[in-house]
Design a protein around this motif. Structure first.
Motif, mmCIF file in Angstrom:
data_model
loop_
_atom_site.group_PDB
_atom_site.id
_atom_site.type_symbol
_atom_site.label_atom_id
_atom_site.label_comp_id
_atom_site.label_asym_id
_atom_site.label_seq_id
_atom_site.Cartn_x
_atom_site.Cartn_y
_atom_site.Cartn_z
ATOM 1 N N LEU A 78 2.685 -6.784 -12.041
ATOM 2 C CA LEU A 78 2.984 -6.950 -10.620
ATOM 3 C C LEU A 78 1.730 -7.005 -9.748
ATOM 4 C CD1 LEU A 78 6.105 -4.664 -10.220
ATOM 5 C CD2 LEU A 78 6.013 -7.165 -10.158
ATOM 6 N N SER A 79 0.621 -6.549 -10.264
ATOM 7 C CA SER A 79 -0.624 -6.582 -9.493
ATOM 8 C C SER A 79 -1.097 -8.003 -9.223
ATOM 9 C CB SER A 79 -1.717 -5.793 -10.219
ATOM 10 O OG SER A 79 -1.374 -4.416 -10.218
ATOM 11 N N ALA A 80 -0.602 -8.942 -10.006
ATOM 12 C CA ALA A 80 -0.970 -10.352 -9.808
ATOM 13 C C ALA A 80 -0.165 -10.991 -8.671
ATOM 14 C CB ALA A 80 -0.749 -11.127 -11.100
ATOM 15 N N THR A 81 0.753 -10.258 -8.071
ATOM 16 C CA THR A 81 1.575 -10.774 -6.979
ATOM 17 C C THR A 81 1.003 -10.299 -5.643
ATOM 18 O OG1 THR A 81 3.086 -8.875 -6.840
ATOM 19 C CG2 THR A 81 3.595 -10.578 -8.488
ATOM 20 N N GLU A 82 1.634 -10.730 -4.561
ATOM 21 C CA GLU A 82 1.182 -10.319 -3.230
ATOM 22 C C GLU A 82 1.691 -8.923 -2.844
ATOM 23 O OE1 GLU A 82 5.165 -12.340 -2.532
ATOM 24 O OE2 GLU A 82 3.490 -12.603 -3.905
ATOM 25 N N HIS A 83 2.511 -8.334 -3.685
ATOM 26 C CA HIS A 83 3.113 -7.048 -3.350
ATOM 27 C C HIS A 83 2.166 -5.879 -3.619
ATOM 28 C CE1 HIS A 83 6.762 -9.249 -2.763
ATOM 29 N NE2 HIS A 83 6.697 -9.722 -3.989
ATOM 30 N N ARG A 84 2.373 -4.803 -2.874
ATOM 31 C CA ARG A 84 1.609 -3.562 -3.071
ATOM 32 C C ARG A 84 2.366 -2.734 -4.107
ATOM 33 N NH1 ARG A 84 2.084 1.459 -0.434
ATOM 34 N NH2 ARG A 84 0.299 2.750 -0.915
ATOM 35 N N VAL A 85 1.724 -2.463 -5.211
ATOM 36 C CA VAL A 85 2.367 -1.764 -6.327
ATOM 37 C C VAL A 85 1.627 -0.455 -6.562
ATOM 38 C CG1 VAL A 85 3.038 -1.939 -8.747
ATOM 39 C CG2 VAL A 85 2.902 -4.001 -7.347
ATOM 40 N N PHE A 86 2.386 0.612 -6.723
ATOM 41 C CA PHE A 86 1.749 1.899 -6.978
ATOM 42 C C PHE A 86 2.568 2.719 -7.959
ATOM 43 C CE2 PHE A 86 4.372 2.119 -3.230
ATOM 44 C CZ PHE A 86 5.116 3.285 -3.386
ATOM 45 N N PRO A 87 1.868 3.460 -8.834
ATOM 46 C CA PRO A 87 2.572 4.341 -9.767
ATOM 47 C C PRO A 87 3.006 5.602 -9.041
ATOM 48 C CG PRO A 87 0.221 4.551 -10.065
ATOM 49 C CD PRO A 87 0.432 3.490 -9.022
ATOM 50 N N LEU A 88 4.123 6.148 -9.460
ATOM 51 C CA LEU A 88 4.609 7.396 -8.877
ATOM 52 C C LEU A 88 5.273 8.207 -9.981
ATOM 53 C CD1 LEU A 88 4.650 8.715 -6.089
ATOM 54 C CD2 LEU A 88 6.895 7.710 -5.731
ATOM 55 N N VAL A 89 4.620 9.296 -10.361
ATOM 56 C CA VAL A 89 5.167 10.173 -11.395
ATOM 57 C C VAL A 89 6.241 11.045 -10.756
ATOM 58 C CG1 VAL A 89 4.637 12.014 -13.033
ATOM 59 C CG2 VAL A 89 3.005 10.157 -12.673
ATOM 60 N N LEU A 90 7.382 11.128 -11.417
ATOM 61 C CA LEU A 90 8.504 11.889 -10.877
ATOM 62 C C LEU A 90 8.132 13.345 -10.633
ATOM 63 C CD1 LEU A 90 11.431 12.208 -10.046
ATOM 64 C CD2 LEU A 90 12.052 12.350 -12.454
ATOM 65 N N GLY A 91 7.509 13.991 -11.586
ATOM 66 C CA GLY A 91 7.147 15.401 -11.431
ATOM 67 C C GLY A 91 8.341 16.316 -11.624
ATOM 68 N N ARG A 92 8.182 17.577 -11.237
ATOM 69 C CA ARG A 92 9.223 18.574 -11.474
ATOM 70 C C ARG A 92 10.060 18.880 -10.236
ATOM 71 N NH1 ARG A 92 9.467 20.758 -16.112
ATOM 72 N NH2 ARG A 92 10.447 22.665 -15.397
ATOM 73 N N SER A 93 9.719 18.272 -9.105
ATOM 74 C CA SER A 93 10.426 18.561 -7.861
ATOM 75 C C SER A 93 10.922 17.270 -7.208
ATOM 76 C CB SER A 93 9.491 19.300 -6.897
ATOM 77 O OG SER A 93 9.988 19.261 -5.588
ATOM 78 N N LEU A 94 12.228 17.169 -6.991
ATOM 79 C CA LEU A 94 12.759 15.998 -6.290
ATOM 80 C C LEU A 94 12.319 15.983 -4.832
ATOM 81 C CD1 LEU A 94 16.376 15.548 -7.675
ATOM 82 C CD2 LEU A 94 14.400 14.079 -8.018
ATOM 83 N N THR A 95 12.147 17.157 -4.245
ATOM 84 C CA THR A 95 11.699 17.232 -2.853
ATOM 85 C C THR A 95 10.292 16.665 -2.720
ATOM 86 O OG1 THR A 95 13.046 19.201 -2.527
ATOM 87 C CG2 THR A 95 11.360 18.768 -0.886
ATOM 88 N N GLY A 96 9.390 17.077 -3.608
ATOM 89 C CA GLY A 96 8.032 16.550 -3.594
ATOM 90 C C GLY A 96 8.002 15.067 -3.891
ATOM 91 N N PHE A 97 8.836 14.638 -4.838
ATOM 92 C CA PHE A 97 8.923 13.220 -5.171
ATOM 93 C C PHE A 97 9.387 12.420 -3.952
ATOM 94 C CE2 PHE A 97 11.788 9.770 -6.469
ATOM 95 C CZ PHE A 97 10.864 8.935 -7.066
ATOM 96 N N HIS A 98 10.401 12.908 -3.274
ATOM 97 C CA HIS A 98 10.929 12.206 -2.095
ATOM 98 C C HIS A 98 9.857 12.097 -1.013
ATOM 99 C CE1 HIS A 98 13.670 11.697 1.480
ATOM 100 N NE2 HIS A 98 13.971 10.685 0.703
ATOM 101 N N SER A 99 9.083 13.148 -0.805
ATOM 102 C CA SER A 99 8.002 13.118 0.189
ATOM 103 C C SER A 99 6.971 12.052 -0.155
ATOM 104 C CB SER A 99 7.313 14.481 0.272
ATOM 105 O OG SER A 99 8.201 15.444 0.745
#
Length: 135
Positions: free
Chosen positions: A45-66
């Motif tokens: 996806l980095s070859a497209t015009e879109h901004r792509v970023f990794p996001l590790v879920l982690g152990r907290s849905l609240t932190g993930f949502h933030s």
């Protein structure tokens, strides 16, 4: 009538880090490979015009949502194979994204839960006229 202007999307590639829990070694192959899959998706996806970023879920849905809100994700590519080391909880992320009105790839929570319940899944497939293996 004018065509709406297309803008680059903020695409979150979401995955979980593998956590080996006692008695759950049979899930390690699918969960441990997910970071490699995420890297491949990000590279593509980095070859497209879109901004792509990794996001590790982690152990907290609240932190993930933030973190998801901070990045202003327009869409999530959901590669999660579990949550907090439990593969069965992968459907929880789909439910969370649905409740948050964030578009995502993959199955909905009800579809995932049905597929995790082999007895009911076979019943639905059989009722729809599809062949299923015996047993």
């Amino acid at each position: 009538m004018s065509t709406p202007e297309k803008r680059p999307l903020n695409i979150a590639v979401v995955y979980n880090r593998f956590e080996l829990l006692p008695g759950r070694s049979n899930e390690s192959v699918s969960e441990s490979s997910v970071a490699l899959e995420a890297a491949d998706v990000i590279d593509a996806l980095s070859a497209t015009e879109h901004r792509v970023f990794p996001l590790v879920l982690g152990r907290s849905l609240t932190g993930f949502h933030s973190r998801l809100r901070r990045h202003q994700a327009d869409v999530v590519i959901n590669l999660c194979e579990g949550f907090q080391g439990r593969a069965r909880w992968e459907a929880g992320l789909a439910a969370f994204l649905e409740m948050s009105s964030i578009p995502f790839t993959g199955n909905t929570e009800p579809a995932m839960m049905l597929c995790l319940d082999k007895f009911n899944c076979k019943a639905v497939l059989t009722a729809s006229g599809l062949p299923v293996p015996a047993g």
